[in-house]
Scaffold this motif. Structure first.
Motif, PDB file in Angstrom:
ATOM      1  N   PHE A   1       0.768  -1.235  -0.112  1.00  0.00           N
ATOM      2  CA  PHE A   1      -0.234   0.001   0.063  1.00  0.00           C
ATOM      3  C   PHE A   1       0.974   1.260   0.089  1.00  0.00           C
ATOM      4  O   PHE A   1       0.825   2.063   0.774  1.00  0.00           O
ATOM      5  N   GLU A   2       1.598   1.311  -0.990  1.00  0.00           N
ATOM      6  CA  GLU A   2       2.481   2.457  -1.403  1.00  0.00           C
ATOM      7  C   GLU A   2       1.928   3.842  -1.194  1.00  0.00           C
ATOM      8  O   GLU A   2       0.668   4.016  -2.025  1.00  0.00           O
ATOM      9  N   GLY A   3       2.185   4.968  -0.381  1.00  0.00           N
ATOM     10  CA  GLY A   3       1.816   6.217  -0.689  1.00  0.00           C
ATOM     11  C   GLY A   3       0.734   6.314   0.492  1.00  0.00           C
ATOM     12  O   GLY A   3      -0.142   7.469   0.247  1.00  0.00           O
ATOM     13  N   ARG A   4       0.428   5.518   1.235  1.00  0.00           N
ATOM     14  CA  ARG A   4      -0.509   5.630   2.454  1.00  0.00           C
ATOM     15  C   ARG A   4      -0.270   5.589   3.744  1.00  0.00           C
ATOM     16  O   ARG A   4       0.856   4.972   4.326  1.00  0.00           O
ATOM     17  N   GLU A   5      -0.736   6.266   4.680  1.00  0.00           N
ATOM     18  CA  GLU A   5      -0.352   6.117   6.205  1.00  0.00           C
ATOM     19  C   GLU A   5      -1.125   4.924   6.586  1.00  0.00           C
ATOM     20  O   GLU A   5      -2.219   4.436   6.234  1.00  0.00           O
ATOM     21  N   MET A   6      -0.307   4.046   7.503  1.00  0.00           N
ATOM     22  CA  MET A   6      -0.875   2.951   7.805  1.00  0.00           C
ATOM     23  C   MET A   6      -0.333   2.731   9.424  1.00  0.00           C
ATOM     24  O   MET A   6       0.568   2.999   9.909  1.00  0.00           O
ATOM     25  N   LEU A   7      -1.401   2.111  10.349  1.00  0.00           N
ATOM     26  CA  LEU A   7      -1.097   1.665  11.449  1.00  0.00           C
ATOM     27  C   LEU A   7      -1.120   0.361  11.646  1.00  0.00           C
ATOM     28  O   LEU A   7      -2.027  -0.573  11.280  1.00  0.00           O
ATOM     29  N   VAL A   8       0.229  -0.271  11.944  1.00  0.00           N
ATOM     30  CA  VAL A   8       0.211  -1.920  12.094  1.00  0.00           C
ATOM     31  C   VAL A   8       0.353  -2.238  13.301  1.00  0.00           C
ATOM     32  O   VAL A   8       1.488  -1.776  14.076  1.00  0.00           O
ATOM     33  N   SER A   9      -0.434  -3.224  13.797  1.00  0.00           N
ATOM     34  CA  SER A   9      -0.419  -3.633  15.299  1.00  0.00           C
ATOM     35  C   SER A   9      -0.504  -5.158  15.449  1.00  0.00           C
ATOM     36  O   SER A   9      -1.293  -5.652  14.849  1.00  0.00           O
TER      37      SER A   9
END
Length: 242
Positions: free
Chosen positions: A100-108
């Motif tokens: 998912f290039e170019g996007r903010e992500m929260l990974v937990s």
């Protein structure tokens, strides 16, 4: 044919809101779920974990796209009972997130269940060009193939699909197993209690339960709630809800 660790997307049929996005973020990055050997398995991609909500919203407001689908919620799950190093699982999740290039992500990555699993909260709006994310069937197939490749690269285990079974009354043996935390009904009750603490209303509660893989049937015309577990078992709560 056996499958590598599975990925799925959590649906929000009633839509999403800012409050829903904030509640899911707060819930999925809790220390009780993500702390492993002194390491907090929470990462932000193109954002900081502690300010992910503000970062997501800032991008949406910049492009005037702060309605509709606020975020995508993907979960990567490994087989129950398998020895999975949580730190390795988190590293694999970060590798998969590159899709998912170019996007903010929260990974937990969560370590509090009988199976290691990682939550990906993906901003629906790209910070690079303001485009909203839409995942087609071919792209979903490509994403699953990428997941297979990443799991093989990191030496993660094979997933064995389980048969769906119908719910039944809790037996004496199951009751004693529940006391040890081994029963699916006991896990359901614990999850309900956890989500109740964080949800401000019905829709947030449903969203948080879905983030754990549970489906819920809760409508005004009925006095009970029907829960469906991630592997298809059903359980009904006969207590009337206000």
């Amino acid at each position: 044919m056996a499958e590598i660790a599975i990925i799925h997307f959590t649906n929000y049929p009633k839509g999403q809101s800012r409050a829903c996005m904030g509640a899911v973020m707060k819930y999925t990055k809790r220390d009780e779920k993500t702390l492993w050997e002194g390491q907090r398995l929470v990462s932000g991609i193109n954002c900081r974990p502690e300010s992910a909500y503000d970062d997501f919203l800032r991008t949406k407001l910049l492009y005037h796209k702060d309605s509709g689908t606020m975020f995508y919620h993907m979960v990567q799950s490994f087989p129950a009972g398998e020895e999975v190093d949580p730190a390795v699982a988190h590293a694999a999740a970060l590798k998969l997130a590159e899709y998912f290039e170019g996007r903010e992500m929260l990974v937990s990555t969560h370590v509090d269940r009988d199976h290691i699993h990682t939550h990906f909260l993906i901003n629906s709006v790209s910070f690079e060009n303001g485009k909203k994310l839409h995942i087609s069937k071919p792209e979903l197939t490509e994403l699953r193939q990428r997941n297979d490749q990443v799991c093989l690269e990191f030496g993660l285990p094979v997933f064995q699909p389980q048969k769906k079974t119908q719910s039944k009354a809790m037996s004496g043996a199951e009751y004693h197993a529940a006391a040890k935390g081994e029963s699916w009904k006991f896990r359901l009750m614990n999850t309900v209690d956890e989500c109740m603490k964080f949800a401000h209303d019905r829709q947030e509660f449903i969203a948080l339960m879905r983030s754990e893989g549970y489906e819920i049937r809760w409508i005004d015309s009925r006095k009970n709630i029907t829960y469906t577990t991630p592997d298809g078992k059903k359980c009904r709560d006969d207590c009337q809800r206000q």
